[in-house]
Scaffold this motif. Structure first.
Motif, PDB file in Angstrom:
ATOM      1  N   LYS A 176      40.792  82.588  20.797  1.00  0.00           N
ATOM      2  CA  LYS A 176      41.187  82.401  22.198  1.00  0.00           C
ATOM      3  C   LYS A 176      42.380  81.451  22.303  1.00  0.00           C
ATOM      4  O   LYS A 176      43.326  81.686  23.066  1.00  0.00           O
ATOM      5  CB  LYS A 176      39.977  81.848  22.961  1.00  0.00           C
TER       6      LYS A 176
ATOM      7  N   TYR B  92      46.140  82.573  23.733  1.00  0.00           N
ATOM      8  CA  TYR B  92      46.787  81.916  24.877  1.00  0.00           C
ATOM      9  C   TYR B  92      48.133  81.309  24.467  1.00  0.00           C
ATOM     10  O   TYR B  92      49.130  81.446  25.169  1.00  0.00           O
ATOM     11  CB  TYR B  92      45.881  80.838  25.466  1.00  0.00           C
TER      12      TYR B  92
ATOM     13  N   SER C 155      51.670  83.123  25.796  1.00  0.00           N
ATOM     14  CA  SER C 155      52.425  82.342  26.777  1.00  0.00           C
ATOM     15  C   SER C 155      53.808  81.963  26.254  1.00  0.00           C
ATOM     16  O   SER C 155      54.762  81.864  27.019  1.00  0.00           O
ATOM     17  CB  SER C 155      51.641  81.090  27.188  1.00  0.00           C
TER      18      SER C 155
ATOM     19  N   MET D  38      45.648  90.801  28.365  1.00  0.00           N
ATOM     20  CA  MET D  38      45.892  89.375  28.573  1.00  0.00           C
ATOM     21  C   MET D  38      47.329  89.092  28.994  1.00  0.00           C
ATOM     22  O   MET D  38      47.584  88.288  29.887  1.00  0.00           O
ATOM     23  CB  MET D  38      45.547  88.582  27.313  1.00  0.00           C
TER      24      MET D  38
ATOM     25  N   TYR E 253      50.569  87.194  32.834  1.00  0.00           N
ATOM     26  CA  TYR E 253      51.757  86.323  32.871  1.00  0.00           C
ATOM     27  C   TYR E 253      52.968  87.032  33.482  1.00  0.00           C
ATOM     28  O   TYR E 253      53.978  86.396  33.748  1.00  0.00           O
ATOM     29  CB  TYR E 253      52.139  85.860  31.456  1.00  0.00           C
TER      30      TYR E 253
ATOM     31  N   TYR F  90      41.182  84.993  32.678  1.00  0.00           N
ATOM     32  CA  TYR F  90      42.608  85.347  32.766  1.00  0.00           C
ATOM     33  C   TYR F  90      42.992  85.692  34.201  1.00  0.00           C
ATOM     34  O   TYR F  90      44.027  85.260  34.707  1.00  0.00           O
ATOM     35  CB  TYR F  90      42.935  86.510  31.829  1.00  0.00           C
TER      36      TYR F  90
ATOM     37  N   MET G   6      43.170  76.537  28.957  1.00  0.00           N
ATOM     38  CA  MET G   6      43.778  77.836  29.251  1.00  0.00           C
ATOM     39  C   MET G   6      44.860  77.746  30.328  1.00  0.00           C
ATOM     40  O   MET G   6      45.917  78.356  30.214  1.00  0.00           O
ATOM     41  CB  MET G   6      42.709  78.842  29.672  1.00  0.00           C
TER      42      MET G   6
ATOM     43  N   THR H 189      48.675  76.925  29.690  1.00  0.00           N
ATOM     44  CA  THR H 189      49.648  77.887  29.159  1.00  0.00           C
ATOM     45  C   THR H 189      50.431  78.600  30.262  1.00  0.00           C
ATOM     46  O   THR H 189      51.361  79.343  29.972  1.00  0.00           O
ATOM     47  CB  THR H 189      48.971  78.942  28.252  1.00  0.00           C
ATOM     48  N   TYR H 190      50.057  78.380  31.515  1.00  0.00           N
ATOM     49  CA  TYR H 190      50.813  78.968  32.625  1.00  0.00           C
ATOM     50  C   TYR H 190      51.738  77.939  33.282  1.00  0.00           C
ATOM     51  O   TYR H 190      52.565  78.293  34.105  1.00  0.00           O
ATOM     52  CB  TYR H 190      49.858  79.516  33.700  1.00  0.00           C
TER      53      TYR H 190
END
Lengths: 346, 346
Positions: free
Chosen positions: A75, A79, A83, A102, A106, B79, B102, B105-106
């Motif tokens: 995981k 990620y 990203s 996944m 984004y 997600y 998590m 990463t955004y």
């Protein structure tokens, strides 16, 4: 053809190395595409594990695929890996994702267009993500492996490297099965065909379902007529193809693409395949093999193998399922996207 | 105080409802904070499961927490849930994430500043993500639960709702243990203290480690002096506190915060806690309980419980570990971020 002045990011999975050492279909396709694009002059950045082998620019955040390195949390690797491609989005004209659902989450955070090749819906439970992002750009790997509502730009068949599978000029004596030992792949049906036809059967592939192997395959193994030889690599496949009268691929659920059918055909081996899913796209009925609906039809069509021209089998793979064909098809998809994006901006 | 003209997104986990029906510490804190901010006039959007209960604007992508709904794939839920908060980033002046590694990463894909409260590092294998995003804005939940190199703006202790735990005016007779039945929580040490001191012990909490329970707890249960009463909710906790002479919390690894210590103190119950991790931040040695280094010291300090003023215990919780205190502390952190962001832009 639109090309070298465009920069493309190819996002490969990080389960395995790209290309994989053995198993890893998605990484194989990502690798074949990347190397093909580079060969044709594209500026490609491959996002993959650090031990990957490529002529493209390599961007890596994990040393090895998480299936090959137990110190890595899958995981966390996913990620970080996904990203980073999106963090560098402004450097690319296109991000081509081979990374399941996944990466889609984004896509709305960057301006760069994203193309997703759907190598398979990993579970029905991922469908809400595809439905949300259905207006993105998608490619299916066969016409049959599509779901309604997604913005598909094309079907692009997976391409194989034909130089790996030379033509076997003449037919062998054995029936062969090549694939995962799993009920989906119908090993038990192949055994049934062998028994009814009295022909020998060689079975090769990894055992994915132990119970199935123990209960429905192993009892029939006699070391003579029906034999299991374990998982094999490319050299093993070629030995198998040299001994093959026909490949039996009696899948019990719709095939998504069926790489092994193309590999067998490349070597000139006719394929008897269940008419489920993509098989009728890969095999041309009566020309590169036969499409059947049950064991009885498979046994019957064994009588007609002499009708198949082994060179024609290989020719069709060259034409439809070669890496060159795949790369050219993706180039057309990329050009469509660049045109659509240009129209959107103007 | 900077407030109502700012819009804040609170990103809660979707393992459980916010607030959780029973277990779910991260969702509890996200809920307490959200409702506290709303009460003080902030415009808050809570990202949580659809069945969540809040006075803020609720944005949901999953009907129920994935721990409460087997039809949901946790990975898919995470997600979709996290990315939606970031897709709406431009609508907010701040995103406050309670969602582990998590969400980080955004963060570089949006302009809105993101504050992350680290409720715990879920595994050593997530550390690479924190190291990559170390320049972000972070809050620790105790001074002891920090790792080097991260850009911490503050420690903000978790706040509890004191109205749930009324003061028990006088001491009971029993020792109590309240927490997960797991070696980390030192249930076996509490039993040892009970046996050496000859005092009765009541044990409450979910069994998280079955083997541990069977081997190190169950053999000591005699239905008289040492009893296990299972998991309990708030009413059960208050009954337990009413019977309590002291709470034993002899944790064997560093505590990250220790909500139960504050709950016991709120009810006026003194705490004997291992001096590991955050315990010395929650318990004031000699005033709201005793910090010890081993079983022997715990047994010794049972003699000193009369030194503890029960009202002073509650007062300290009111001052340091109430929801109001937590919300005010977060308001200060938010203001710091708004100032830093304004300076960055000018």
């Amino acid at each position: 053809m639109t090309k070298p002045n465009k920069r493309v990011a190819v996002l490969s999975p990080v389960a395995w190395r790209t290309p994989p050492r053995r198993y890893g279909a998605w990484e194989t396709v990502a690798s074949n595409l990347t190397e093909g694009l580079v060969a044709r002059g594209w500026d490609v950045t491959l996002f993959a594990s650090r031990d990957s082998v490529t002529r493209a620019h390599l961007h890596a955040v994990v040393d090895k695929g998480y299936e090959e390195d137990s110190t890595v949390d899958p995981k966390v690797a996913e990620y970080l890996h996904i990203s980073e491609a999106f963090e560098r989005a402004a450097e690319f004209d296109l991000i081509h994702s081979h990374y399941d659902f996944m990466a889609l989450t984004y896509t709305r955070l960057v301006k760069t267009p994203v193309l997703t090749t759907i190598h398979g819906f990993s579970s029905p439970r991922v469908m809400p993500v595809y439905q949300k992002y259905r207006d993105g750009y998608f490619v299916s790997i066969s016409d049959s492996d599509r779901v309604p509502g997604l913005n598909y730009l094309a079907t692009v068949y997976n391409g194989i490297d034909l130089s790996l599978y030379p033509l076997q000029e003449s037919s062998g004596d054995d029936l062969i099965f090549l694939g995962r030992i799993h009920p989906d792949k119908g090993v038990h049906l192949a055994i049934e065909v062998a028994r009814r036809s009295g022909l020998p059967l060689l079975i090769a592939g990894i055992i994915q379902d132990e119970t199935y192997f123990r209960e429905q395959v192993e009892p029939h193994l006699d070391n003579q007529k029906i034999r299991y030889i374990g998982p094999i690599g490319v050299p093993g496949k070629n030995e198998l193809f040299a001994r093959a009268r026909a490949l039996l691929h009696l899948n019990t659920i719709p095939e998504r693409f069926g790489l092994v059918l193309a590999e067998a055909n490349a070597a000139g081996v006719p394929v008897i395949a269940m008419d489920l899913g993509s098989c009728r796209e890969v095999i041309k009925d009566g020309q590169t093999g036969f499409l059947v609906n049950n064991v009885q039809e498979a046994v019957r069509d064994l009588q007609r193998l002499s009708e198949i021209d082994r060179r024609a089998c290989r020719q069709r793979v060259q034409q439809c399922f070669s890496i060159e064909t795949m790369v050219e098809a993706y180039e057309r998809v990329y050009r469509t996207i660049f045109d659509l994006e240009a129209a959107r901006r103007s």
